[in-house]
Design an enzyme around this catalytic site. Structure first.
Site, mmCIF file in Angstrom:
data_model
loop_
_atom_site.group_PDB
_atom_site.id
_atom_site.type_symbol
_atom_site.label_atom_id
_atom_site.label_comp_id
_atom_site.label_asym_id
_atom_site.label_seq_id
_atom_site.Cartn_x
_atom_site.Cartn_y
_atom_site.Cartn_z
ATOM 1 N N HIS A 231 0.794 -1.232 0.000
ATOM 2 C CA HIS A 231 0.000 0.000 0.000
ATOM 3 C C HIS A 231 0.826 1.281 0.000
ATOM 4 C CE1 HIS A 231 0.896 -0.123 4.334
ATOM 5 N NE2 HIS A 231 0.697 1.182 4.310
HETATM 6 C C1 UD1 Z 1 -2.126 5.775 5.391
HETATM 7 C C2 UD1 Z 1 -0.841 6.386 5.963
HETATM 8 C C3 UD1 Z 1 0.265 5.348 5.937
HETATM 9 C C4 UD1 Z 1 -0.169 4.053 6.594
HETATM 10 C C5 UD1 Z 1 -1.477 3.557 6.005
HETATM 11 C C6 UD1 Z 1 -1.957 2.382 6.766
HETATM 12 C C7 UD1 Z 1 -0.536 8.791 5.556
HETATM 13 C C8 UD1 Z 1 0.157 9.814 4.745
HETATM 14 N N1 UD1 Z 1 -0.406 7.520 5.148
HETATM 15 O O1 UD1 Z 1 -1.874 5.473 4.025
HETATM 16 O O2 UD1 Z 1 1.389 5.851 6.626
HETATM 17 O O3 UD1 Z 1 0.825 3.092 6.396
HETATM 18 O O4 UD1 Z 1 -2.462 4.602 6.110
HETATM 19 O O5 UD1 Z 1 -2.872 1.616 6.061
HETATM 20 O O6 UD1 Z 1 -1.180 9.117 6.533
HETATM 21 N N2 UD1 Z 1 -9.227 4.674 1.145
HETATM 22 C C9 UD1 Z 1 -10.451 4.084 1.074
HETATM 23 N N3 UD1 Z 1 -11.067 3.725 2.233
HETATM 24 C C10 UD1 Z 1 -10.509 3.933 3.462
HETATM 25 C C11 UD1 Z 1 -9.260 4.555 3.503
HETATM 26 C C12 UD1 Z 1 -8.623 4.910 2.344
HETATM 27 O O7 UD1 Z 1 -11.000 3.863 -0.004
HETATM 28 O O8 UD1 Z 1 -11.129 3.580 4.483
HETATM 29 C C13 UD1 Z 1 -8.532 5.036 -0.132
HETATM 30 C C14 UD1 Z 1 -8.860 6.441 -0.628
HETATM 31 O O9 UD1 Z 1 -8.901 6.402 -2.012
HETATM 32 C C15 UD1 Z 1 -7.664 7.239 -0.188
HETATM 33 C C16 UD1 Z 1 -6.535 6.221 -0.284
HETATM 34 O O10 UD1 Z 1 -7.129 4.989 0.086
HETATM 35 O O11 UD1 Z 1 -7.427 8.364 -0.994
HETATM 36 C C17 UD1 Z 1 -5.366 6.522 0.605
HETATM 37 O O12 UD1 Z 1 -5.778 6.702 1.956
HETATM 38 P P1 UD1 Z 1 -4.888 7.579 2.963
HETATM 39 O O13 UD1 Z 1 -5.443 7.461 4.330
HETATM 40 O O14 UD1 Z 1 -4.676 8.952 2.427
HETATM 41 O O15 UD1 Z 1 -3.479 6.903 2.899
HETATM 42 P P2 UD1 Z 1 -3.056 5.377 3.001
HETATM 43 O O16 UD1 Z 1 -2.442 4.969 1.727
HETATM 44 O O17 UD1 Z 1 -4.190 4.564 3.542
HETATM 45 N N1 UDP Z 2 -3.470 -5.605 8.858
HETATM 46 C C1 UDP Z 2 -4.740 -6.140 9.038
HETATM 47 N N2 UDP Z 2 -5.426 -6.522 7.929
HETATM 48 C C2 UDP Z 2 -4.939 -6.412 6.664
HETATM 49 C C3 UDP Z 2 -3.639 -5.863 6.504
HETATM 50 C C4 UDP Z 2 -2.933 -5.449 7.621
HETATM 51 O O1 UDP Z 2 -5.213 -6.277 10.175
HETATM 52 O O2 UDP Z 2 -5.631 -6.777 5.710
HETATM 53 C C5 UDP Z 2 -2.710 -5.175 10.053
HETATM 54 C C6 UDP Z 2 -1.332 -5.775 10.178
HETATM 55 O O3 UDP Z 2 -1.398 -7.052 10.781
HETATM 56 C C7 UDP Z 2 -0.616 -4.758 11.039
HETATM 57 C C8 UDP Z 2 -1.236 -3.448 10.592
HETATM 58 O O4 UDP Z 2 -2.457 -3.794 9.945
HETATM 59 O O5 UDP Z 2 -0.896 -4.949 12.405
HETATM 60 C C9 UDP Z 2 -0.320 -2.738 9.637
HETATM 61 O O6 UDP Z 2 -0.985 -1.684 9.067
HETATM 62 P P1 UDP Z 2 -0.681 -1.147 7.604
HETATM 63 O O7 UDP Z 2 0.065 -2.154 6.835
HETATM 64 O O8 UDP Z 2 -1.972 -0.662 7.064
HETATM 65 O O9 UDP Z 2 0.206 0.150 7.898
HETATM 66 P P2 UDP Z 2 1.736 0.392 8.249
HETATM 67 O O10 UDP Z 2 2.123 -0.535 9.341
HETATM 68 O O11 UDP Z 2 2.516 0.185 6.998
HETATM 69 O O12 UDP Z 2 1.751 1.821 8.651
#
Ligand code: UD1
Ligand code: UDP
Length: 392
Positions: A231
């Site tokens: 992601h």
């Molecule tokens: C965010 C964090 C990242 C973290 C990740 C965990 C920032 C800059 N990034 O990244 O550090 O590792 O969360 O998963 O804060 N979206 C949905 N539904 C949701 C959430 C997101 O459809 O419930 C889609 C939207 O299109 C959105 C995109 O995902 O624009 C990105 O979401 P965003 O929260 O901006 O960043 P992440 O890539 O999720």
């Molecule tokens: N995780 C989860 N379901 C998923 C993918 C990840 O519960 O489908 C959990 C994973 O086990 C870990 C956390 O989400 O505890 C990590 O979050 P993510 O990868 O979204 O973000 P990051 O750690 O890179 O910030």
């Protein structure tokens, strides 16, 4: 003691769950602010239900957006909550935009901040999380580090007030012996993710029924599949990188190992936009919605190997003794690469396949796994230090 915890994204619900439980145990009055950065059921509510995190006292409903726009809306919302609630301390987690807004709003109001998972650095300023964590650390009064590597990073940035493990007893706040400590204070408490991963794995009952049921949902046998999550912006927003990783998955599946890929919503959108050949058409590739935390722990701990660019998943692999291919150019968890459990390979198909083959050839059963992340008592230590700090 009134604590205001700020969360908004998946990894924060997970980290906060274990700390929040400990806060309730010792009788803190905790308010939970959910910014709404993540909002799909499978990215948010599922964790509240499964990990028994109390319902947010304030839900800001910010949703997705450009970095500046999203952070600005969070900042306004959090500031209003702070003015109304006037907490003794704010607790923030990790390095998302929620963390950034959660640091900027209270520091301007002179409210103390505790940052859980302080001191991580990738040394890549193009990574949005790197900016968020640097700002969050430099706004904080208590910097709770998960590892010695994180403590060392902070020392290099001028933090010199350290509480060592010998200065605190996880169960007795009065055991903090040097009462002259001044903020900002750096404390290596260990990793809260280890606390929770261990608790949940125990709840699953080792080889027990819960785990077997979860694997069978996807038609998987223990140690016969690769679990993968992708992601990071550097992979989803660069079609070449995304293509490289997906092609590697396809070739791993062709080679006879099943590949389970719970797809983050960001990645799902990127896959649709980049017009890549449909992964679902390849035999052995199983695409799913994001899974719950308990399911994730079961799936990770029984996998043959993990392929990921997630920060949390890289470590969970190690907690369970599962080798991991990291599809990034740099990592915050360098100790795992140095010791050979994780392989940092970037997003090129060949590099991922080479690392995968090397892992499949190696015998990991006797490989040492030092306790870099503490002993599973990070939440107790955090709450202990918070109690001492606010009450001093
Ligand atoms: C965010 C964090 C990242 C973290 C990740 C965990 C920032 C800059 N990034 O990244 O550090 O590792 O969360 O998963 O804060 N979206 C949905 N539904 C949701 C959430 C997101 O459809 O419930 C889609 C939207 O299109 C959105 C995109 O995902 O624009 C990105 O979401 P965003 O929260 O901006 O960043 P992440 O890539 O999720
Ligand atoms: N995780 C989860 N379901 C998923 C993918 C990840 O519960 O489908 C959990 C994973 O086990 C870990 C956390 O989400 O505890 C990590 O979050 P993510 O990868 O979204 O973000 P990051 O750690 O890179 O910030």
């Amino acid at each position: 003691m009134k604590v205001l915890s700020i969360v908004g994204a998946r990894p924060q619900f997970i980290k906060a769950a274990v700390v929040s439980r400990q806060m309730r145990r010792v009788g803190f009055d905790e308010l939970l602010v959910h910014t709404g950065q993540h909002y799909d059921f499978g990215m948010s509510e599922v964790f509240f239900r499964e990990l028994e995190l109390p319902a947010p006292s304030h839900y800001l409903g910010i949703g997705s957006g450009r970095h500046g726009e999203q952070t600005a809306r969070m900042l306004t919302g959090i500031e209003e909550v702070l003015l109304k609630e006037d907490p003794d301390i704010v607790v923030i987690y990790g390095d998302t935009n929620t963390t950034l807004a959660g640091a900027l709003a209270p520091v301007k109001l002179h409210i103390p901040i505790a940052h859980v998972e302080a001191g991580l650095r990738s040394f890549n300023r193009r990574m949005p999380e790197e900016i968020n964590r640097i700002v969050a650390d430099h706004c904080s009064d208590l910097l709770f580090c998960p590892t010695e590597t994180a403590v060392e990073n902070l020392k290099k940035e001028g933090f010199h007030n350290l509480i060592g493990a010998a200065d605190i007893d996880a169960n007795r706040p009065s055991s903090i012996i040097h009462h002259q400590f001044q903020a900002p204070l750096v404390v290596n408490v260990g990793d809260v993710m280890l606390d929770l991963a261990r608790q949940v794995k125990e709840r699953l009952g080792g080889e027990g029924r819960g785990q077997t049921e979860i694997l069978s949902r996807y038609g998987l046998q223990p140690h016969e599949y690769v679990l993968t999550t992708i992601h990071r912006a550097s992979n989803t927003d660069e079609p070449e990188n995304l293509r490289g990783i997906l092609e590697a998955m396809r070739q791993i599946a062709r080679r006879g190992l099943k590949v389970l890929f719970p797809v983050h919503p960001r990645t799902r959108k990127a896959m649709e936009k980049a017009d890549l050949p449909a992964l679902a058409d390849t035999a052995g590739i199983i695409l799913s919605e994001p899974v719950s935390y308990v399911a994730m722990i079961a799936l990770e701990s029984e996998a043959r190997l993990l392929l990921t660019d997630s920060g949390g998943v890289q470590k969970e692999a190690y907690f369970f003794g599962v080798p991991c291919v990291v599809a990034r150019e740099e990592t915050e968890w360098t100790e795992l690469v140095e010791i050979g459990w994780n392989r940092l390979v970037g997003a090129k198909t060949e590099a991922i396949l080479e690392a995968t083959e090397a892992i499949l050839r190696e015998d990991f059963t006797q490989k040492p796994r030092p306790d870099y992340y503490g002993a599973g008592h990070a939440a107790a230590r955090i709450v202990n230090v918070l109690q001492w700090f606010v009450g001093r």
